[in-house]
Design a protein around this motif. Structure first.
Motif, mmCIF file in Angstrom:
data_model
loop_
_atom_site.group_PDB
_atom_site.id
_atom_site.type_symbol
_atom_site.label_atom_id
_atom_site.label_comp_id
_atom_site.label_asym_id
_atom_site.label_seq_id
_atom_site.Cartn_x
_atom_site.Cartn_y
_atom_site.Cartn_z
ATOM 1 N N THR A 1 0.674 -1.166 -0.059
ATOM 2 C CA THR A 1 -0.144 0.047 -0.080
ATOM 3 C C THR A 1 0.812 1.318 0.057
ATOM 4 O OG1 THR A 1 -1.708 -1.052 1.244
ATOM 5 C CG2 THR A 1 -1.962 1.137 1.282
ATOM 6 N N ALA A 2 1.979 1.275 0.666
ATOM 7 C CA ALA A 2 2.721 2.496 0.934
ATOM 8 C C ALA A 2 3.287 2.702 -0.454
ATOM 9 C CB ALA A 2 3.786 2.326 1.977
ATOM 10 N N ALA A 3 3.945 1.686 -0.987
ATOM 11 C CA ALA A 3 4.398 1.814 -2.477
ATOM 12 C C ALA A 3 3.568 2.486 -3.416
ATOM 13 C CB ALA A 3 5.101 0.210 -2.728
ATOM 14 N N HIS A 4 2.552 2.106 -3.321
ATOM 15 C CA HIS A 4 1.388 2.439 -4.263
ATOM 16 C C HIS A 4 1.284 3.759 -3.755
ATOM 17 C CE1 HIS A 4 -2.245 2.635 -6.612
ATOM 18 N NE2 HIS A 4 -2.926 3.260 -5.566
ATOM 19 N N VAL A 5 1.065 4.172 -2.846
ATOM 20 C CA VAL A 5 0.620 5.715 -2.527
ATOM 21 C C VAL A 5 1.800 6.691 -3.011
ATOM 22 C CG1 VAL A 5 0.385 7.222 -0.533
ATOM 23 C CG2 VAL A 5 -0.885 5.009 -0.550
ATOM 24 N N LEU A 6 3.036 6.053 -2.310
ATOM 25 C CA LEU A 6 4.202 6.841 -2.946
ATOM 26 C C LEU A 6 4.280 6.999 -4.272
ATOM 27 C CD1 LEU A 6 7.103 8.429 -2.419
ATOM 28 C CD2 LEU A 6 8.024 5.971 -2.377
ATOM 29 N N ALA A 7 4.120 5.924 -5.278
ATOM 30 C CA ALA A 7 4.078 6.169 -6.549
ATOM 31 C C ALA A 7 2.810 7.256 -7.267
ATOM 32 C CB ALA A 7 3.797 4.772 -7.360
ATOM 33 N N THR A 8 1.904 7.107 -6.521
ATOM 34 C CA THR A 8 0.504 8.024 -7.161
ATOM 35 C C THR A 8 1.179 9.418 -6.844
ATOM 36 O OG1 THR A 8 -0.710 7.417 -4.982
ATOM 37 C CG2 THR A 8 -1.029 6.082 -6.848
ATOM 38 N N GLU A 9 1.683 9.504 -5.504
ATOM 39 C CA GLU A 9 2.060 10.978 -5.050
ATOM 40 C C GLU A 9 2.987 11.324 -6.088
ATOM 41 O OE1 GLU A 9 1.027 13.283 -3.061
ATOM 42 O OE2 GLU A 9 -0.709 11.737 -2.485
ATOM 43 N N LEU A 10 4.233 10.544 -6.332
ATOM 44 C CA LEU A 10 5.048 11.285 -7.353
ATOM 45 C C LEU A 10 4.491 11.310 -8.768
ATOM 46 C CD1 LEU A 10 7.906 8.513 -6.578
ATOM 47 C CD2 LEU A 10 8.098 10.765 -6.163
ATOM 48 N N ALA A 11 3.357 10.596 -9.163
ATOM 49 C CA ALA A 11 2.832 10.798 -10.510
ATOM 50 C C ALA A 11 1.902 11.999 -10.520
ATOM 51 C CB ALA A 11 2.076 9.705 -10.759
ATOM 52 N N ALA A 12 1.524 12.474 -9.299
ATOM 53 C CA ALA A 12 0.604 13.727 -9.343
ATOM 54 C C ALA A 12 1.508 15.012 -8.976
ATOM 55 C CB ALA A 12 -0.224 13.705 -8.112
ATOM 56 N N GLY A 13 2.854 14.628 -8.142
ATOM 57 C CA GLY A 13 3.411 16.011 -8.095
ATOM 58 C C GLY A 13 4.008 16.922 -9.225
ATOM 59 N N GLY A 14 4.607 17.843 -8.830
ATOM 60 C CA GLY A 14 5.093 18.907 -9.655
ATOM 61 C C GLY A 14 6.562 18.413 -10.330
ATOM 62 N N LEU A 15 6.745 17.300 -10.633
ATOM 63 C CA LEU A 15 8.161 16.639 -10.845
ATOM 64 C C LEU A 15 8.599 17.250 -12.165
ATOM 65 C CD1 LEU A 15 7.839 13.112 -9.783
ATOM 66 C CD2 LEU A 15 8.073 14.999 -8.481
#
Length: 386
Positions: free
Chosen positions: A298-312
């Motif tokens: 779950t944590a890996a999925h949440v981190l990945a979704t936040e990275l996808a949504a962030g202003g990278l």
């Protein structure tokens, strides 16, 4: 974007799977010399099971699951003192080896894992990529370094400080191994069997290939690991009866024998700059909580979704890492609290506690009570992805 993921366990593999599909360049390193088989049986459910479904893994998990249909406690003569028939129609819950779950994810990951490799140095110059040196001497510049390398995390040690500052010891050591034992495997069957005396718990369950898996928990006065864990197990458990006199002489030495402290990890922050921790490196909930695999995925999925949504695109990774921690920290803290409360039920410290547990399980034999008990032995129910 480039990421270096240190640790190819459930969390690291799941994150790698997500980052690959988001277009990241990923390097995956693992300090173990090869893929780690073995370990112990887990009940996999909750938000992690939902993540596995989104990854298309449910059919594979159905192939490797074990049909555990009863939990039983025995005395030294092998007589059952209490037990619980597990409801056969609980959807979204599978019993399987942790290694089989990891293998299912690893087979879906395209990145090649570099085994026998870890991190030896980390530098974070201002407004620049993370500079990482590996144990093979190679140097790497990446946009994100992920420490998913377990409770004894090297990345955490290098960036966040000594292990002693972040690990809560729960007063027990755990051990697990498996042996080829056709007769005992058939005898145990699809049941999980356990023998408990104050401060000691030994469990057994059958595996495919006429194998038998053993799990041991014992109370300790301090966290230090013994020089000879095999001798400790034989000394502590050899006189308890049941099948233990048969299986303990076959106990292998490490690494075939898994032996470690039972701990939780607690940090004030999960990221610094472009370094982030994941899984047991910052979120270990312990064997007593029984939800670690689900939390890791779950944590890996949440981190990945936040990275996808962030202003990278602008190179700003901080908001994504903060969002990941904001979503996951309350969940992890709730599961950790549950694990600390559950210690006295899973590893009773006294005869009184053992008697109370047996009475509770006998009461659960009443119609409908089994479902209520199974639901209560879970940190907040099945839950959803936060």
């Amino acid at each position: 974007m480039k990421a270096l993921v240190c640790g190819a366990g459930l969390a690291g593999l799941t994150l790698t799977w997500h980052l690959e599909r988001a277009g990241w360049q990923v390097e995956l390193v693992e300090r173990a010399p090869a893929f780690r088989d073995g370990g112990y049986m887990i009940d996999f459910y909750g938000p992690g099971y939902e993540v596995a479904g989104r990854m298309g893994l449910h059919p594979r998990l159905e192939e490797v699951r074990y049909p555990v249909d009863e939990l039983g406690y025995l005395d030294g003569a092998g007589r059952q003192t209490s037990g619980l028939r597990l409801p056969p129609d609980v959807t979204g819950v599978v019993s399987l080896l942790r290694a089989d779950l990891a293998r299912a994810i690893a087979d879906a990951v395209r990145t090649t894992t570099r085994y026998g490799t870890s991190v030896t140095a980390v530098a974070q110059p201002p407004a620049a990529p993370v500079q990482v040196t590996l144990t093979d001497g190679s140097e790497h510049e990446v946009d994100l370094l992920v420490g998913s390398d377990g409770t004894h995390s090297t990345v955490r040690e290098l960036v966040f400080g000594p292990e002693r500052d972040h690990v809560r010891h729960l007063g027990h050591h755990v051990a697990a191994y498996s042996i080829h034992a056709p007769e005992l495997s058939r005898e145990i069957g699809t049941r999980y069997r356990m023998l408990t005396v104050p401060g000691l718990m030994a469990g057994a369950y059958a595996l495919r290939g006429e194998r038998l898996a053993l799990l041991f928990l014992h109370r300790v006065s301090g966290p230090a690991l013994p020089a000879d864990p095999v001798a400790v197990l034989r000394e502590r458990f050899g006189g308890l009866g049941w099948i233990l006199p048969e299986v303990l002489p076959a106990c292998p030495p490490p690494p075939e024998l898994y032996y470690d402290q039972v701990t939780q990890v607690e940090l004030g922050e999960w990221s610094r700059g472009r370094v982030v921790l994941l899984g047991d490196a910052c979120q270990a909930v312990s064997l007593f909580a029984g939800h670690g695999a689900s939390m890791a995925m779950t944590a890996a999925h949440v981190l990945a979704t936040e990275l996808a949504a962030g202003g990278l695109a602008a190179g700003e990774i901080g908001p994504a890492l903060a969002g990941y921690e904001r979503r996951m920290r309350p969940v992890i803290e709730r599961v950790q609290r549950f694990g600390r409360r559950f210690i006295h039920w899973m590893a009773p410290p006294s005869r009184l506690r053992i008697t109370a547990r047996d009475l509770l399980l006998r009461a659960a034999a009443l119609p409908g009570a089994d479902r209520l008990l199974v639901g209560s032995l879970s940190p907040g129910g099945h839950g959803r992805i936060p």
